[in-house]
Write an enzyme that holds these catalytic residues in place. Structure first.
Site, short mmCIF file in Angstrom:
data_model
loop_
_atom_site.label_atom_id
_atom_site.label_comp_id
_atom_site.label_asym_id
_atom_site.label_seq_id
_atom_site.Cartn_x
_atom_site.Cartn_y
_atom_site.Cartn_z
N LYS A 1 -10.40 0.29 -2.22
CA LYS A 1 -10.23 0.07 -0.78
C LYS A 1 -10.53 1.35 -0.01
CE LYS A 1 -6.78 -1.23 2.76
NZ LYS A 1 -5.43 -1.78 3.03
N LYS B 1 -7.01 3.39 -3.17
CA LYS B 1 -7.40 3.36 -1.75
C LYS B 1 -7.56 4.79 -1.27
CE LYS B 1 -5.20 2.02 2.69
NZ LYS B 1 -4.13 1.22 3.34
N ASP C 1 0.86 -1.19 0.00
CA ASP C 1 0.00 0.00 0.00
C ASP C 1 0.90 1.24 0.00
OD1 ASP C 1 -1.80 -2.09 0.47
OD2 ASP C 1 -3.00 -0.94 1.90
O1 G3H Z 1 -5.63 1.33 6.14
C1 G3H Z 1 -6.20 1.22 7.19
C2 G3H Z 1 -6.44 2.30 8.17
O2 G3H Z 1 -5.24 2.80 8.67
C3 G3H Z 1 -7.28 1.80 9.30
O3 G3H Z 1 -7.94 2.89 9.86
P1 G3H Z 1 -8.84 2.72 11.18
O4 G3H Z 1 -7.90 2.44 12.31
O5 G3H Z 1 -9.54 4.03 11.31
O6 G3H Z 1 -9.79 1.58 10.97
#
Ligand code: G3H
Length: 336
Positions: A272, A236, A173
């Site tokens: 994503k 994403k 990513d």
């Molecule tokens: O890519 C994923 C995010 O960093 C997760 O974010 P979150 O902790 O708000 O679910």
């Protein structure tokens, strides 16, 4: 079932082994087409109006809801991205990815073989996660390229990708340079994305746009398109660290860019949404939007993921309620 609900092809939850195992042709990208990029517009008020209607438009109940929640689990990149991550936390996260819901609940749902879509960690945790997931098909995704700001020297960002791939990450990513979008330097964004994609080799690359820092939905649409032209396998929304992360208007904008790209090239690119998606009911809204705008094919882990650290806990809690009729305290559904 009332008209307008999310429908599954079965009245009960589909088992993971019944999910179609399909593999799309990878997006190799295309030369930068600046005429196409500059022609892209985004009607912000129309997009925002439509996004506002989405949460109330559809509802799924009982077995259908349980089936869709299991589907959502299979699409989660189960994530930990904290400064205090440790091998122990990552091993616990991986155990949760292997067995995302208590066995007795799954048994009552008639569900077998359910896992999350992937585990997503910082580079330093890749080897631990790969080791903890041995014997499964769960890929490890590494956030990379100076995540979350993406402002480290470019050669180091490229080297970081290689290190994570060598450590066993099957998905990378990357974060884009927001300034290229904010200054309209599409050639620089394309070149950067292309080089990062090449550095990934066989690992699939998700391009994090950090949409909360791109200013306008038109910028989001154009950046989505340029990253796809440069070979992104997924686009994403966010790192989870911006002040505003995944939103419904941004999602509409990005998935329509994905649809346009497929219409023009025949290639399907994944989506994503990430950051701030922590409730089961929100996950259902996202899935319904994807089904409406892109179709069922995008409801598979090779074309859709939720980037989320705590969503799984709430889904498990809803599934427990479905099976037992009682809500448990959320602390009983800790993730990492
Ligand atoms: O890519 C994923 C995010 O960093 C997760 O974010 P979150 O902790 O708000 O679910």
């Amino acid at each position: 079932m009332q008209e307008g609900t999310l429908q599954t092809t079965q009245s009960t939850a589909p088992t993971a082994t019944q999910l179609p195992q399909v593999h799309e042709q990878r997006n190799d990208g295309m030369p930068l087409d600046l005429d196409w990029v500059m022609a892209v517009q985004a009607n912000t008020s129309a997009i925002e109006r439509r996004a506002k209607t989405l949460p109330g438009r559809r509802s799924v109940k009982k077995d259908y809801q349980a089936a869709w929640l299991c589907k959502a689990i299979s699409l989660i990149d189960l994530t930990t991205l904290s400064g205090d991550d440790s091998a122990g936390r990552v091993r616990r996260l991986c155990a949760k990815a292997r067995q995302p819901v208590r066995a007795d609940i799954l048994e009552q749902l008639g569900m077998t073989g359910l896992t999350t879509g992937a585990v997503c960690v910082y580079h330093d945790m890749v080897e631990t996660a790969v080791d903890a997931l041995q014997g499964t098909n769960i890929p490890v995704a590494a956030v990379s390229t100076g995540f979350p700001a993406g402002l480290s020297p470019f050669h180091l960002r490229i080297a970081e990708i290689g290190e994570s791939v060598n450590a066993g990450a099957a998905e990378i990513d990357i974060v884009i340079s927001r300034r290229h979008v904010l200054t309209g330097n599409w050639q620089a964004l394309y070149d950067e994305m292309r080089e990062m994609r090449d550095a990934c080799g066989d690992a699939h690359v998700k391009a994090i746009l950090a949409t909360g820092e791109l200013g306008t939905l038109r910028n989001v649409a154009r950046a989505s398109l340029v990253c796809m032209m440069a070979g992104a396998d997924f686009i994403k929304t966010s790192t989870g660290k911006e002040p505003v992360n995944a939103t419904l208007p941004v999602t509409l904008t990005m998935i329509r860019a994905i649809r346009d790209y497929q219409d023009r090239t025949g290639i399907k690119v994944g989506y994503k949404p990430a950051g701030g998606i922590s409730k089961a009911k929100d996950a259902l809204v996202y899935l319904s939007m994807i089904k409406d705008e892109l179709g069922d094919r995008w409801l598979q882990p090779d074309l859709f993921r939720f980037g989320a650290s705590s969503l799984l806990g709430d889904i498990e809690r809803q599934l427990e309620h479905h099976v037992t009729g009682a809500y448990s305290a959320s602390w009983r559904h800790a993730i990492g």
